[in-house]
Enzyme design. Sequence first.
Site, PDB file in Angstrom:
ATOM      1  N   ASN A  46       0.874  -1.173   0.000  1.00  0.00           N
ATOM      2  CA  ASN A  46       0.000   0.000   0.000  1.00  0.00           C
ATOM      3  C   ASN A  46       0.914   1.226   0.000  1.00  0.00           C
ATOM      4  O   ASN A  46       1.512   1.544   1.015  1.00  0.00           O
ATOM      5  CB  ASN A  46      -0.889  -0.031   1.265  1.00  0.00           C
ATOM      6  CG  ASN A  46      -1.687   1.244   1.430  1.00  0.00           C
ATOM      7  OD1 ASN A  46      -1.795   2.045   0.504  1.00  0.00           O
ATOM      8  ND2 ASN A  46      -2.264   1.431   2.614  1.00  0.00           N
ATOM      9  N   LYS A  63       0.122   4.267  -0.307  1.00  0.00           N
ATOM     10  CA  LYS A  63      -0.509   5.474   0.266  1.00  0.00           C
ATOM     11  C   LYS A  63      -0.254   6.665  -0.672  1.00  0.00           C
ATOM     12  O   LYS A  63      -0.201   6.482  -1.878  1.00  0.00           O
ATOM     13  CB  LYS A  63       0.001   5.705   1.687  1.00  0.00           C
ATOM     14  CG  LYS A  63      -0.111   4.436   2.544  1.00  0.00           C
ATOM     15  CD  LYS A  63       0.120   4.632   3.985  1.00  0.00           C
ATOM     16  CE  LYS A  63      -0.031   3.292   4.695  1.00  0.00           C
ATOM     17  NZ  LYS A  63       0.048   3.399   6.132  1.00  0.00           N
ATOM     18  N   HIS A  76      -9.502   1.568   4.809  1.00  0.00           N
ATOM     19  CA  HIS A  76      -8.219   1.678   5.523  1.00  0.00           C
ATOM     20  C   HIS A  76      -8.415   2.631   6.706  1.00  0.00           C
ATOM     21  O   HIS A  76      -9.154   3.608   6.616  1.00  0.00           O
ATOM     22  CB  HIS A  76      -7.140   2.198   4.567  1.00  0.00           C
ATOM     23  CG  HIS A  76      -5.776   2.132   5.161  1.00  0.00           C
ATOM     24  ND1 HIS A  76      -5.321   3.071   6.055  1.00  0.00           N
ATOM     25  CD2 HIS A  76      -4.786   1.209   5.027  1.00  0.00           C
ATOM     26  CE1 HIS A  76      -4.092   2.737   6.435  1.00  0.00           C
ATOM     27  NE2 HIS A  76      -3.749   1.609   5.829  1.00  0.00           N
ATOM     28  N   GLU A 127      -6.701   4.951   7.816  1.00  0.00           N
ATOM     29  CA  GLU A 127      -6.431   6.374   7.534  1.00  0.00           C
ATOM     30  C   GLU A 127      -7.634   7.025   6.871  1.00  0.00           C
ATOM     31  O   GLU A 127      -7.909   8.202   7.084  1.00  0.00           O
ATOM     32  CB  GLU A 127      -5.163   6.498   6.668  1.00  0.00           C
ATOM     33  CG  GLU A 127      -3.912   6.244   7.506  1.00  0.00           C
ATOM     34  CD  GLU A 127      -2.747   5.633   6.751  1.00  0.00           C
ATOM     35  OE1 GLU A 127      -2.714   5.701   5.515  1.00  0.00           O
ATOM     36  OE2 GLU A 127      -1.856   5.067   7.424  1.00  0.00           O
ATOM     37  N   GLU A 144      -5.723  -4.680  10.549  1.00  0.00           N
ATOM     38  CA  GLU A 144      -4.653  -3.700  10.719  1.00  0.00           C
ATOM     39  C   GLU A 144      -4.881  -2.928  12.015  1.00  0.00           C
ATOM     40  O   GLU A 144      -5.641  -1.941  12.028  1.00  0.00           O
ATOM     41  CB  GLU A 144      -4.651  -2.721   9.546  1.00  0.00           C
ATOM     42  CG  GLU A 144      -4.343  -3.353   8.211  1.00  0.00           C
ATOM     43  CD  GLU A 144      -3.655  -2.363   7.276  1.00  0.00           C
ATOM     44  OE1 GLU A 144      -2.580  -2.691   6.795  1.00  0.00           O
ATOM     45  OE2 GLU A 144      -4.186  -1.264   7.066  1.00  0.00           O
ATOM     46  N   GLY A 155       2.564   2.160  10.627  1.00  0.00           N
ATOM     47  CA  GLY A 155       3.576   3.206  10.457  1.00  0.00           C
ATOM     48  C   GLY A 155       4.318   3.552  11.736  1.00  0.00           C
ATOM     49  O   GLY A 155       5.031   4.545  11.795  1.00  0.00           O
ATOM     50  N   SER A 188       3.281  -2.298  10.196  1.00  0.00           N
ATOM     51  CA  SER A 188       4.738  -2.427  10.378  1.00  0.00           C
ATOM     52  C   SER A 188       5.256  -3.821  10.051  1.00  0.00           C
ATOM     53  O   SER A 188       6.177  -4.314  10.691  1.00  0.00           O
ATOM     54  CB  SER A 188       5.142  -2.009  11.796  1.00  0.00           C
ATOM     55  OG  SER A 188       4.787  -0.652  12.022  1.00  0.00           O
TER      56      SER A 188
HETATM   57  P1  PGA Z   1       2.785   0.098   7.559  1.00  0.00           P
HETATM   58  O1  PGA Z   1       1.359   0.398   6.897  1.00  0.00           O
HETATM   59  O2  PGA Z   1       3.268  -1.201   7.010  1.00  0.00           O
HETATM   60  O3  PGA Z   1       3.648   1.266   7.150  1.00  0.00           O
HETATM   61  O4  PGA Z   1       2.569   0.045   9.022  1.00  0.00           O
HETATM   62  C1  PGA Z   1       0.420  -0.626   6.691  1.00  0.00           C
HETATM   63  C2  PGA Z   1      -0.860  -0.054   6.129  1.00  0.00           C
HETATM   64  O5  PGA Z   1      -1.248   1.040   6.524  1.00  0.00           O
HETATM   65  O6  PGA Z   1      -1.524  -0.677   5.286  1.00  0.00           O
END
Ligand code: PGA
Length: 251
Positions: free
Chosen positions: A9, A11, A96, A98, A168, A174, A214
């Site tokens: 992803n 983003k 997601h 976010e 998630e 992140g 992560s």
């Molecule tokens: P990350 O993000 O691997 O940077 O933690 C995962 C995601 O948001 O899908």
Amino acid sequence: MRKKFIAANWKMNKTNAQAEAFVKEFLEFQKPAGLDADIVLCVPFTALGKTAELLKNRCIMVGAQNMHFEQSGAFTGEISAEMLLEIGAKCIIIGHSERRQYFGETDTAVNKKTVKALESSLLPIVCVGETLAEKESGLTEKIVKTQTTAALSGIPAENIEKIVLAYEPVWAIGTGRTATAEDANEVIRYIRGVVKSLYNESTAQKIRILYGGSMNAKNAKELLSTSDIDGGLIGGAGLKPNDFYDILRCV
Ligand code: PGA
């Protein structure tokens, strides 16, 4: 046996030129021996066309990160499933955290988008997960159950296998703080149980459920060797070809 599913992803990262550089470098790697997994790059809208063109006839799918649930109309700034399909997208990330957190995406919208994606033959990757405050209040199961139940509302059993779920935990995204393989597997097993209660055992055994938060080359092997984690949704470690490739080598 559920086929593993590994999705990057990106983003809001990478211009067309940067996407092109990633894909060209990535395609130079040899496919890891014995790798049998669906591989997806979920890229920004603007990089979809270029990325899809570069990956034509390759076994790597291209996905988007959001879409509107209506066919077309007066929705300034939105993108429809049909537009995504035309430009080469095969998958779509829905709900997601976010988008839920910063753009007010509700469980109802997540459900409508999932229904629309299925109708349009886009493969939905539907995200669920609790915040740190919810985890600390012991609400993880309640949150993932509510979000999963709402996302799948009204979807018949025969379509459930065409959906990929992603657990998630928001606190792991992140942050460099990964859920332990054991904890992530336990929540994912719980989500599979929710699917079983909504449908049946065979449907629950067929649906793929990913872990995201992560995930990287150091922890992927352990996460991916658990009983219920069927793959990963990878943010930071999906931005560099070699980091992403190193995760694929853990499958
Ligand atoms: P990350 O993000 O691997 O940077 O933690 C995962 C995601 O948001 O899908």
